[in-house]
Design a protein around this motif. Structure first.
Motif, mmCIF file in Angstrom:
data_model
loop_
_atom_site.group_PDB
_atom_site.id
_atom_site.type_symbol
_atom_site.label_atom_id
_atom_site.label_comp_id
_atom_site.label_asym_id
_atom_site.label_seq_id
_atom_site.Cartn_x
_atom_site.Cartn_y
_atom_site.Cartn_z
ATOM 1 N N ASP A 129 0.633 -1.128 -0.050
ATOM 2 C CA ASP A 129 0.114 -0.056 0.163
ATOM 3 C C ASP A 129 0.769 1.261 -0.031
ATOM 4 O O ASP A 129 0.586 2.285 -0.729
ATOM 5 C CB ASP A 129 -1.117 0.007 1.147
ATOM 6 N N THR B 189 2.358 1.620 -3.375
ATOM 7 C CA THR B 189 1.452 1.891 -4.556
ATOM 8 C C THR B 189 1.006 3.478 -4.302
ATOM 9 O O THR B 189 1.042 4.154 -5.260
ATOM 10 C CB THR B 189 0.124 1.206 -4.560
ATOM 11 N N THR B 190 1.086 4.119 -3.100
ATOM 12 C CA THR B 190 0.569 5.414 -2.793
ATOM 13 C C THR B 190 1.748 6.160 -3.208
ATOM 14 O O THR B 190 1.393 7.161 -3.624
ATOM 15 C CB THR B 190 0.435 5.338 -1.312
ATOM 16 N N LEU C 297 1.664 6.446 -7.025
ATOM 17 C CA LEU C 297 0.283 7.384 -7.292
ATOM 18 C C LEU C 297 0.742 8.753 -7.284
ATOM 19 O O LEU C 297 0.214 9.495 -7.804
ATOM 20 C CB LEU C 297 -1.015 6.851 -6.558
ATOM 21 N N ILE D 133 -6.455 8.304 -4.518
ATOM 22 C CA ILE D 133 -5.503 7.710 -3.722
ATOM 23 C C ILE D 133 -6.645 7.297 -2.618
ATOM 24 O O ILE D 133 -6.175 6.061 -1.696
ATOM 25 C CB ILE D 133 -4.505 8.700 -2.890
ATOM 26 N N TYR E 241 -7.884 3.769 -3.524
ATOM 27 C CA TYR E 241 -7.179 2.600 -3.487
ATOM 28 C C TYR E 241 -7.178 1.796 -2.323
ATOM 29 O O TYR E 241 -7.509 0.435 -2.340
ATOM 30 C CB TYR E 241 -5.695 3.014 -3.527
ATOM 31 N N LEU F 123 -9.810 0.435 -6.805
ATOM 32 C CA LEU F 123 -9.021 0.552 -8.047
ATOM 33 C C LEU F 123 -8.486 -0.834 -8.407
ATOM 34 O O LEU F 123 -8.041 -1.596 -7.482
ATOM 35 C CB LEU F 123 -7.947 1.393 -7.776
#
Length: 98
Positions: free
Chosen positions: A43, A46-47, A50, A90, A93, A98
C-alpha cells in the motif's frame, strides 16, 4: 551547449519527469519483485507511485500545456482539479476500488 539547454525551464522539467519516471518504475519493481510482500508495504509503495504520477500530471499541465502562462483563474482550476482527482484516486485505493 548542455549548460544552455539546462537553463531553460522546460528542459529542467523534462529531466525531472524522466527521473521521477525512473523512481516510480523502481518503486513499482520493488513491489513486483516481492520485497514489499506485506500488505502495508504494498500500500505504501503504491501510494508513492500514485503521488509521483499526480505530481507528474501537475508538471505536464503546468509546463507542457502552457497553463503556467494562462490567467490565474485557469491555473487555479487546473491545480484544484489535479488535487481533487489525485486525492480521489488515492482515497479509493485502500478500499479496493481501484
Amino acid at each position: 551547449m548542455l549548460q544552455m539547454a539546462l537553463r531553460t525551464t522546460v528542459v529542467r522539467v523534462w529531466l525531472f519527469l524522466m527521473v521521477s519516471t525512473l523512481i516510480s518504475w523502481w518503486v513499482g519493481s520493488v513491489t513486483i519483485a516481492g520485497l514489499g510482500d506485506s500488505g502495508n508495504a504494498r500500500d505504501v509503495y503504491t501510494t508513492i507511485v500514485l503521488l509521483i504520477a499526480i505530481i507528474k500530471v501537475w508538471f505536464v499541465i503546468r509546463y507542457f500545456m502552457e497553463v503556467r502562462e494562462a490567467p490565474r483563474r485557469l491555473r487555479t482550476i487546473c491545480d484544484v482539479w489535479v488535487v481533487l482527482v489525485g486525492l480521489t484516486i488515492i482515497s479509493f485505493y485502500p478500499f479496493g476500488l481501484l
